[in-house]
Design a protein around this motif. Structure first.
Motif, PDB file in Angstrom:
ATOM      1  N   ALA A  92       0.856  -1.196   0.000  1.00 64.19           N
ATOM      2  CA  ALA A  92       0.000   0.000   0.000  1.00 64.19           C
ATOM      3  C   ALA A  92       0.885   1.237   0.000  1.00 64.19           C
ATOM      4  CB  ALA A  92      -0.899   0.012   1.234  1.00 64.19           C
ATOM      5  N   VAL A  93       0.247   2.373  -0.188  1.00 65.66           N
ATOM      6  CA  VAL A  93       0.906   3.649   0.092  1.00 65.66           C
ATOM      7  C   VAL A  93       0.659   3.956   1.566  1.00 65.66           C
ATOM      8  CG1 VAL A  93       1.041   6.106  -0.426  1.00 65.66           C
ATOM      9  CG2 VAL A  93       0.599   4.455  -2.268  1.00 65.66           C
ATOM     10  N   TYR A  94       1.710   4.235   2.276  1.00 67.63           N
ATOM     11  CA  TYR A  94       1.622   4.511   3.709  1.00 67.63           C
ATOM     12  C   TYR A  94       1.749   6.018   3.943  1.00 67.63           C
ATOM     13  CZ  TYR A  94       1.776  -0.391   4.932  1.00 67.63           C
ATOM     14  OH  TYR A  94       1.453  -1.723   5.086  1.00 67.63           O
ATOM     15  N   TYR A  95       0.819   6.544   4.732  1.00 70.70           N
ATOM     16  CA  TYR A  95       0.777   7.965   5.031  1.00 70.70           C
ATOM     17  C   TYR A  95       0.929   8.177   6.536  1.00 70.70           C
ATOM     18  CZ  TYR A  95      -1.529   8.274   0.466  1.00 70.70           C
ATOM     19  OH  TYR A  95      -1.849   8.179  -0.865  1.00 70.70           O
ATOM     20  N   CYS A  96       1.639   9.215   6.917  1.00 64.58           N
ATOM     21  CA  CYS A  96       1.565   9.635   8.302  1.00 64.58           C
ATOM     22  C   CYS A  96       0.688  10.883   8.373  1.00 64.58           C
ATOM     23  CB  CYS A  96       2.945   9.885   8.923  1.00 64.58           C
ATOM     24  SG  CYS A  96       3.869  11.277   8.286  1.00 64.58           S
ATOM     25  N   ALA A  97       0.042  11.035   9.506  1.00 65.79           N
ATOM     26  CA  ALA A  97      -0.889  12.131   9.704  1.00 65.79           C
ATOM     27  C   ALA A  97      -0.771  12.611  11.152  1.00 65.79           C
ATOM     28  CB  ALA A  97      -2.308  11.680   9.404  1.00 65.79           C
ATOM     29  N   ALA A  98      -1.008  13.886  11.356  1.00 66.51           N
ATOM     30  CA  ALA A  98      -0.887  14.466  12.687  1.00 66.51           C
ATOM     31  C   ALA A  98      -2.203  15.095  13.103  1.00 66.51           C
ATOM     32  CB  ALA A  98       0.232  15.507  12.704  1.00 66.51           C
ATOM     33  N   ARG A  99      -2.546  14.888  14.355  1.00 65.11           N
ATOM     34  CA  ARG A  99      -3.766  15.441  14.927  1.00 65.11           C
ATOM     35  C   ARG A  99      -3.405  16.151  16.218  1.00 65.11           C
ATOM     36  NH1 ARG A  99      -8.436  13.344  18.209  1.00 65.11           N
ATOM     37  NH2 ARG A  99     -10.263  14.481  17.461  1.00 65.11           N
ATOM     38  N   TYR A 100      -3.945  17.353  16.380  1.00 65.55           N
ATOM     39  CA  TYR A 100      -3.577  18.159  17.545  1.00 65.55           C
ATOM     40  C   TYR A 100      -4.037  17.488  18.830  1.00 65.55           C
ATOM     41  CZ  TYR A 100      -3.076  22.235  20.562  1.00 65.55           C
ATOM     42  OH  TYR A 100      -2.711  23.082  21.560  1.00 65.55           O
ATOM     43  N   ARG A 101      -3.091  17.194  19.700  1.00 62.21           N
ATOM     44  CA  ARG A 101      -3.265  16.713  21.073  1.00 62.21           C
ATOM     45  C   ARG A 101      -3.760  15.273  21.215  1.00 62.21           C
ATOM     46  NH1 ARG A 101      -5.939  20.707  25.243  1.00 62.21           N
ATOM     47  NH2 ARG A 101      -5.011  19.123  26.589  1.00 62.21           N
ATOM     48  N   TYR A 102      -4.797  14.900  20.473  1.00 60.56           N
ATOM     49  CA  TYR A 102      -5.433  13.627  20.782  1.00 60.56           C
ATOM     50  C   TYR A 102      -5.269  12.587  19.677  1.00 60.56           C
ATOM     51  CZ  TYR A 102      -7.623  16.629  24.231  1.00 60.56           C
ATOM     52  OH  TYR A 102      -7.831  17.517  25.246  1.00 60.56           O
ATOM     53  N   THR A 103      -5.150  11.342  20.097  1.00 63.53           N
ATOM     54  CA  THR A 103      -5.057  10.258  19.135  1.00 63.53           C
ATOM     55  C   THR A 103      -6.427   9.922  18.572  1.00 63.53           C
ATOM     56  OG1 THR A 103      -5.351   8.553  20.831  1.00 63.53           O
ATOM     57  CG2 THR A 103      -3.092   9.237  20.351  1.00 63.53           C
ATOM     58  N   SER A 104      -6.423   9.293  17.425  1.00 62.54           N
ATOM     59  CA  SER A 104      -7.658   8.836  16.795  1.00 62.54           C
ATOM     60  C   SER A 104      -7.300   7.764  15.778  1.00 62.54           C
ATOM     61  CB  SER A 104      -8.393   9.987  16.105  1.00 62.54           C
ATOM     62  OG  SER A 104      -9.514   9.506  15.384  1.00 62.54           O
ATOM     63  N   THR A 105      -8.245   6.848  15.563  1.00 61.18           N
ATOM     64  CA  THR A 105      -8.062   5.843  14.508  1.00 61.18           C
ATOM     65  C   THR A 105      -8.842   6.225  13.255  1.00 61.18           C
ATOM     66  OG1 THR A 105      -9.914   4.516  15.304  1.00 61.18           O
ATOM     67  CG2 THR A 105      -7.738   4.033  16.225  1.00 61.18           C
ATOM     68  N   ASP A 106      -9.531   7.353  13.292  1.00 59.09           N
ATOM     69  CA  ASP A 106     -10.372   7.818  12.193  1.00 59.09           C
ATOM     70  C   ASP A 106      -9.592   8.808  11.335  1.00 59.09           C
ATOM     71  OD1 ASP A 106     -13.767   9.179  12.002  1.00 59.09           O
ATOM     72  OD2 ASP A 106     -12.238   8.851  10.478  1.00 59.09           O
ATOM     73  N   ALA A 107      -9.354   8.450  10.098  1.00 61.46           N
ATOM     74  CA  ALA A 107      -8.577   9.308   9.203  1.00 61.46           C
ATOM     75  C   ALA A 107      -9.229  10.674   9.013  1.00 61.46           C
ATOM     76  CB  ALA A 107      -8.399   8.618   7.858  1.00 61.46           C
ATOM     77  N   HIS A 108     -10.537  10.749   9.123  1.00 63.76           N
ATOM     78  CA  HIS A 108     -11.238  12.017   8.897  1.00 63.76           C
ATOM     79  C   HIS A 108     -10.938  13.032   9.991  1.00 63.76           C
ATOM     80  CE1 HIS A 108     -13.705   9.084   6.577  1.00 63.76           C
ATOM     81  NE2 HIS A 108     -13.697  10.062   5.707  1.00 63.76           N
ATOM     82  N   GLU A 109     -10.402  12.593  11.099  1.00 67.15           N
ATOM     83  CA  GLU A 109     -10.112  13.509  12.200  1.00 67.15           C
ATOM     84  C   GLU A 109      -8.708  14.084  12.125  1.00 67.15           C
ATOM     85  OE1 GLU A 109     -11.118  11.570  15.843  1.00 67.15           O
ATOM     86  OE2 GLU A 109     -13.277  11.706  15.454  1.00 67.15           O
ATOM     87  N   TYR A 110      -7.972  13.735  11.088  1.00 71.10           N
ATOM     88  CA  TYR A 110      -6.623  14.259  10.907  1.00 71.10           C
ATOM     89  C   TYR A 110      -6.638  15.333   9.824  1.00 71.10           C
ATOM     90  CZ  TYR A 110      -4.751  10.439  13.694  1.00 71.10           C
ATOM     91  OH  TYR A 110      -4.465   9.577  14.724  1.00 71.10           O
ATOM     92  N   THR A 111      -5.983  16.444  10.120  1.00 68.17           N
ATOM     93  CA  THR A 111      -5.978  17.547   9.165  1.00 68.17           C
ATOM     94  C   THR A 111      -4.611  17.762   8.526  1.00 68.17           C
ATOM     95  OG1 THR A 111      -5.543  19.070  10.988  1.00 68.17           O
ATOM     96  CG2 THR A 111      -7.848  18.782  10.328  1.00 68.17           C
ATOM     97  N   ASN A 112      -3.599  17.076   9.004  1.00 69.27           N
ATOM     98  CA  ASN A 112      -2.246  17.234   8.479  1.00 69.27           C
ATOM     99  C   ASN A 112      -1.768  15.891   7.945  1.00 69.27           C
ATOM    100  OD1 ASN A 112      -1.487  20.090   9.727  1.00 69.27           O
ATOM    101  ND2 ASN A 112      -2.448  18.885  11.331  1.00 69.27           N
ATOM    102  N   TRP A 113      -1.413  15.863   6.674  1.00 68.88           N
ATOM    103  CA  TRP A 113      -1.025  14.624   6.015  1.00 68.88           C
ATOM    104  C   TRP A 113       0.264  14.794   5.220  1.00 68.88           C
ATOM    105  CZ3 TRP A 113      -3.658   9.969   6.354  1.00 68.88           C
ATOM    106  CH2 TRP A 113      -4.901  10.011   6.977  1.00 68.88           C
ATOM    107  N   GLY A 114       1.039  13.725   5.198  1.00 65.96           N
ATOM    108  CA  GLY A 114       2.165  13.668   4.288  1.00 65.96           C
ATOM    109  C   GLY A 114       1.700  13.173   2.925  1.00 65.96           C
ATOM    110  N   ARG A 115       2.644  13.091   1.987  1.00 72.94           N
ATOM    111  CA  ARG A 115       2.290  12.671   0.639  1.00 72.94           C
ATOM    112  C   ARG A 115       2.337  11.168   0.462  1.00 72.94           C
ATOM    113  NH1 ARG A 115       4.962  17.080  -3.560  1.00 72.94           N
ATOM    114  NH2 ARG A 115       3.861  18.895  -2.721  1.00 72.94           N
ATOM    115  N   GLY A 116       2.873  10.460   1.416  1.00 72.43           N
ATOM    116  CA  GLY A 116       2.871   9.012   1.355  1.00 72.43           C
ATOM    117  C   GLY A 116       4.162   8.412   0.832  1.00 72.43           C
ATOM    118  N   THR A 117       4.378   7.153   1.179  1.00 72.75           N
ATOM    119  CA  THR A 117       5.517   6.394   0.690  1.00 72.75           C
ATOM    120  C   THR A 117       5.037   4.992   0.322  1.00 72.75           C
ATOM    121  OG1 THR A 117       7.797   5.699   1.174  1.00 72.75           O
ATOM    122  CG2 THR A 117       6.245   5.648   3.013  1.00 72.75           C
TER     123      THR A 117
END
Length: 123
Positions: A92-117
């Motif tokens: 797959a393409v793997y992406y990292c994402a950052a969410r302010y303060r709190y963890t989440s397993t829901d991709a929709h709750e992340y607003t900062n994304w890398g371009r993937g590897t």
């Protein structure tokens, strides 16, 4: 806002290992939980793992539990995903994402994304 850059992907045989890195910009990166997600062709983006601000709390998807390990180096503003015993279905393409303060397993709750590897596991 933080900017994220992934690296470390590649082609590996089944049973092999890869270590992905996610480099975050700025001093505020320490205030963000970081998650790894992946997306295979024709499939939706799915949760892989997440780590909290301190690096002590970690959570994994069932499909990778026991094979993948997430960690973070607060001093270097980096988060890592060590992937062992890789399977063809991990491709797959793997992406990292950052969410302010709190963890989440829901991709929709992340607003900062890398371009993937890209990670490709051959049989």
């Amino acid at each position: 806002q933080v900017q994220l850059v992934e690296s470390g992907g590649g082609l590996v045989q089944a049973g092999g290992s890869l270590r992905l890195s996610c480099a975050g910009s700025g001093r505020t990166f320490v205030n963000y939980a970081v998650g790894w997600f992946r997306q295979a062709p024709g499939k939706e983006r799915e949760f892989v793992s997440v780590i909290d601000l301190s690096g002590r709390a970690r959570h994994y998807a069932g499909a990778v539990e026991g094979r993948f390990t997430i960690s973070r180096d607060l001093a270097k503003n980096k988060v890592f995903l060590q992937m062992n015993n890789l399977r063809v279905e991990d491709t797959a393409v793997y992406y990292c994402a950052a969410r302010y303060r709190y963890t989440s397993t829901d991709a929709h709750e992340y607003t900062n994304w890398g371009r993937g590897t890209q990670v490709t596991v051959s049989a």
